[in-house]
Design a protein around this motif. Structure first.
Motif, PDB file in Angstrom:
ATOM      1  N   MET A  94      38.858   8.651  15.744  1.00 35.25           N
ATOM      2  CA  MET A  94      39.497   7.354  15.929  1.00 35.25           C
ATOM      3  C   MET A  94      38.928   6.713  17.192  1.00 35.25           C
ATOM      4  SD  MET A  94      41.973   7.355  13.433  1.00 35.25           S
ATOM      5  CE  MET A  94      42.989   6.019  13.829  1.00 35.25           C
ATOM      6  N   LEU A  95      38.729   5.417  17.105  1.00 36.02           N
ATOM      7  CA  LEU A  95      38.210   4.637  18.224  1.00 36.02           C
ATOM      8  C   LEU A  95      39.329   3.798  18.820  1.00 36.02           C
ATOM      9  CD1 LEU A  95      35.009   3.206  16.477  1.00 36.02           C
ATOM     10  CD2 LEU A  95      35.155   5.255  17.883  1.00 36.02           C
ATOM     11  N   ASP A  96      39.333   3.656  20.141  1.00 38.06           N
ATOM     12  CA  ASP A  96      40.266   2.708  20.743  1.00 38.06           C
ATOM     13  C   ASP A  96      39.537   1.380  20.910  1.00 38.06           C
ATOM     14  OD1 ASP A  96      38.722   2.846  23.083  1.00 38.06           O
ATOM     15  OD2 ASP A  96      40.109   4.211  24.079  1.00 38.06           O
ATOM     16  N   VAL A  97      40.190   0.391  21.493  1.00 36.57           N
ATOM     17  CA  VAL A  97      39.601  -0.943  21.598  1.00 36.57           C
ATOM     18  C   VAL A  97      38.321  -0.906  22.427  1.00 36.57           C
ATOM     19  CG1 VAL A  97      39.974  -3.295  22.437  1.00 36.57           C
ATOM     20  CG2 VAL A  97      41.801  -2.111  21.232  1.00 36.57           C
ATOM     21  N   GLY A  98      38.298  -0.123  23.495  1.00 36.44           N
ATOM     22  CA  GLY A  98      37.093  -0.009  24.306  1.00 36.44           C
ATOM     23  C   GLY A  98      35.939   0.594  23.525  1.00 36.44           C
ATOM     24  N   ASP A  99      36.233   1.657  22.762  1.00 35.88           N
ATOM     25  CA  ASP A  99      35.199   2.278  21.921  1.00 35.88           C
ATOM     26  C   ASP A  99      34.698   1.300  20.867  1.00 35.88           C
ATOM     27  OD1 ASP A  99      35.582   4.740  23.239  1.00 35.88           O
ATOM     28  OD2 ASP A  99      37.116   5.358  21.787  1.00 35.88           O
ATOM     29  N   LEU A 100      35.619   0.533  20.309  1.00 31.01           N
ATOM     30  CA  LEU A 100      35.250  -0.432  19.276  1.00 31.01           C
ATOM     31  C   LEU A 100      34.279  -1.463  19.839  1.00 31.01           C
ATOM     32  CD1 LEU A 100      35.601  -1.582  16.413  1.00 31.01           C
ATOM     33  CD2 LEU A 100      37.547  -2.882  17.288  1.00 31.01           C
ATOM     34  N   ALA A 101      34.517  -1.882  21.073  1.00 32.62           N
ATOM     35  CA  ALA A 101      33.617  -2.863  21.693  1.00 32.62           C
ATOM     36  C   ALA A 101      32.243  -2.260  21.949  1.00 32.62           C
ATOM     37  CB  ALA A 101      34.224  -3.370  23.002  1.00 32.62           C
ATOM     38  N   GLU A 102      32.188  -1.003  22.358  1.00 37.15           N
ATOM     39  CA  GLU A 102      30.920  -0.350  22.647  1.00 37.15           C
ATOM     40  C   GLU A 102      30.120  -0.052  21.383  1.00 37.15           C
ATOM     41  OE1 GLU A 102      31.322   3.140  25.043  1.00 37.15           O
ATOM     42  OE2 GLU A 102      32.455   2.085  26.582  1.00 37.15           O
ATOM     43  N   TYR A 103      30.792   0.254  20.292  1.00 35.87           N
ATOM     44  CA  TYR A 103      30.109   0.701  19.075  1.00 35.87           C
ATOM     45  C   TYR A 103      29.078  -0.316  18.594  1.00 35.87           C
ATOM     46  CZ  TYR A 103      29.417   2.865  14.537  1.00 35.87           C
ATOM     47  OH  TYR A 103      28.856   3.447  13.429  1.00 35.87           O
ATOM     48  N   PRO A 104      29.456  -1.593  18.341  1.00 36.78           N
ATOM     49  CA  PRO A 104      28.418  -2.558  17.963  1.00 36.78           C
ATOM     50  C   PRO A 104      27.854  -3.314  19.168  1.00 36.78           C
ATOM     51  CG  PRO A 104      30.537  -3.500  17.493  1.00 36.78           C
ATOM     52  CD  PRO A 104      30.786  -2.103  18.037  1.00 36.78           C
TER      53      PRO A 104
END
Length: 63
Positions: free
Chosen positions: A1-11
């Motif tokens: 699971m990704l948090d909002v910070g991870d989601l921003a970093e992913y793409p």
């Protein structure tokens, strides 16, 4: 699971883009745990694929 910070970093987009997208119903599906949002990697990948521009038609003359 990704948090909002991870989601921003992913793409590689700013977290504010993710928040704006969610506010307009345009972001990936999320799970809510209290005040925390978590994103399944599979849902994020599907959402990213849906953001792809459509294929451009082949130019006339076969090139």
């Amino acid at each position: 699971m990704l948090d909002v910070g991870d989601l921003a970093e992913y793409p590689g987009v700013p977290a504010s883009t993710d928040y704006d997208g969610r506010a307009h119903g345009l972001g990936p599906r999320a799970y809510r745990f209290g005040k925390h949002l978590k994103f399944a990697l599979a849902d994020v990948q599907i959402w990213i694929e849906q953001q792809r521009d459509p294929e451009l038609p082949a130019p006339a003359g076969g090139r």
